[in-house]
Design an enzyme around this catalytic site. Structure first.
Site, PDB file in Angstrom:
ATOM      1  N   SER A   1      -2.617   2.862  -0.399  1.00 13.71           N
ATOM      2  CA  SER A   1      -1.286   3.029   0.183  1.00 13.71           C
ATOM      3  C   SER A   1      -1.336   3.408   1.661  1.00 13.71           C
ATOM      4  O   SER A   1      -0.420   3.067   2.417  1.00 13.71           O
ATOM      5  CB  SER A   1      -0.496   4.083  -0.600  1.00 13.71           C
ATOM      6  OG  SER A   1      -0.294   3.665  -1.933  1.00 13.71           O
TER       7      SER A   1
ATOM      8  N   HIS B   1       0.426   8.173   1.949  1.00 19.21           N
ATOM      9  CA  HIS B   1       1.512   7.265   2.300  1.00 19.21           C
ATOM     10  C   HIS B   1       2.095   7.622   3.666  1.00 19.21           C
ATOM     11  O   HIS B   1       2.284   6.761   4.536  1.00 19.21           O
ATOM     12  CB  HIS B   1       2.632   7.340   1.251  1.00 19.21           C
ATOM     13  CG  HIS B   1       2.211   6.971  -0.137  1.00 19.21           C
ATOM     14  ND1 HIS B   1       1.367   7.748  -0.892  1.00 19.21           N
ATOM     15  CD2 HIS B   1       2.546   5.903  -0.914  1.00 19.21           C
ATOM     16  CE1 HIS B   1       1.189   7.182  -2.077  1.00 19.21           C
ATOM     17  NE2 HIS B   1       1.895   6.064  -2.116  1.00 19.21           N
TER      18      HIS B   1
END
Length: 361
Positions: A235, A300
């Site tokens: 991610s 993220h």
């Protein structure tokens, strides 16, 4: 010598146009348009011999870049979208040009000089490797959803775990492991839909640098802000690509001609936000009992920061060399400073702060 007896390096635009017409010179239409634009951008309205050589050799001169920056060019009103009778692959190249590049002259330049070799292999290879690793662990553990809840999952030599910080390769190899089928599907879809077009335009080196910088920043950020948590999934790199592309679209909103760009922007932000929300939920409110902390969501956010900062510099000009951009050196210095801080943090901070990390599997 006949057209330029004084050896000035320039000839009149009308004279050059007559030569092209009479001798049927095999110039690409886009290059001819750009040469005329350059002629109209200088004071005397003449064609420069060196600029002609640069165009023939597919080298964009500094004067050409200045002409673009000043808006002193005269390109035909019809764009690439108006060109009929294109094959399937050339239509895809045209779609990529309008998806990634905000300026019509850059789109035409990319469209006419694009070659299918080398193909965009980096993002495809990374995605294929992630799928293969997921299938191997799925078959080995007999678990396809929320694999991290299996007691044997964290024993993988690829997963980043705070107890194995000395094994430096884990700061990168965690990108091949995923929480489960949902995370893998989300990352693979975005990597192929956004990463491949970006790689086609900006090249393997720039996109691989951006992706790996996001992955590395993700694990290092987790080691600083969420010291007990492991990390899995790509991610960090995916969010670096997505945020860089979205930021580039926003910065060049008026020039982008992507179909339904506002709707697509909203959908992308909703999907990315929901993925972060899912990661936060799994981190702090796991649906199943687990033997230790679940993977962190900070990768993220770190990838998104890398994408906005480093990505905007990389994607600002698809051909301009990074070493010629002042902003690139500023971003590189900031990223290098972060890396040094994170390295010293991992070496000294855990012992100095007395962090109680879960025992490594």
């Amino acid at each position: 010598q006949q057209l330029d007896p004084e050896n000035t390096g320039f000839i009149g635009a009308d004279t050059f146009a007559g030569l092209v017409h009479s001798h049927e010179l095999p110039l690409d239409p886009a290059k001819l348009d750009m040469l005329v634009a350059l002629a109209q951008s200088n004071e005397r309205g003449q064609v420069c011999y060196q600029e002609l050589v640069d165009l023939i050799s597919s080298k964009r001169s500094s004067s050409f870049k200045r002409a673009i920056a000043n808006g002193q060019r005269a390109l035909p009103q019809d764009g690439l979208l108006d060109e009929p009778e294109l094959g399937v692959y050339k239509r895809f190249v045209r779609y990529v040009a309008y998806e990634i590049l905000p300026c019509e002259v850059d789109r035409r330049w990319y469209f006419y000089r694009h070659r299918s070799c080398p193909p965009p292999v980096f993002m495809a290879s990374i995605t294929l490797a992630q799928i293969i690793v997921f299938l191997c662990y799925g078959a080995r553990l007999n678990k396809w959803v929320l694999q991290t809840y299996h007691p044997e999952y964290m024993k993988s030599p690829l997963v980043y775990h705070p107890g194995h910080r000395a094994r430096a390769w884990r700061f990168l190899t965690y990108m091949f492991m995923h929480v489960g089928l949902e995370q893998l599907g989300f990352n693979a879809l975005l990597q192929l839909m956004i990463g491949v077009p970006l790689e086609m335009v900006h090249g393997l080196l720039r996109i691989s640098l951006l992706y790996l910088a996001g992955v590395l920043a993700g694990s290092l950020t987790v080691s600083i802000t969420d010291m007990r948590a492991p990390v899995v999934g790509g991610s960090g790199g995916v969010y670096a690509l997505c945020s860089a592309h979205l930021a580039n679209v926003v910065m060049n909103w008026a020039g982008m001609r992507c179909p339904y760009k506002l709707l697509r922007m909203v959908l992308a932000l909703v999907c990315m936000s929901s993925e972060v929300g899912r990661a936060v939920w799994l981190r702090f409110s796991p649906p199943l009992p687990a033997s230790g902390p679940q993977p962190s969501f900070m990768a993220h956010l770190a990838g998104a920061v890398v994408g906005v900062s480093m990505g905007l510099t990389i994607l600002r000009s698809y051909e301009e060399r990074l070493q010629d951009q002042c902003g690139w050196w500023v971003v590189l210095l900031a990223y290098g400073t972060f890396l040094l801080f994170a390295i010293f943090w991992n070496i000294f901070a855990y012992d100095l702060l007395g962090a109680h990390i879960p025992p490594p599997p």
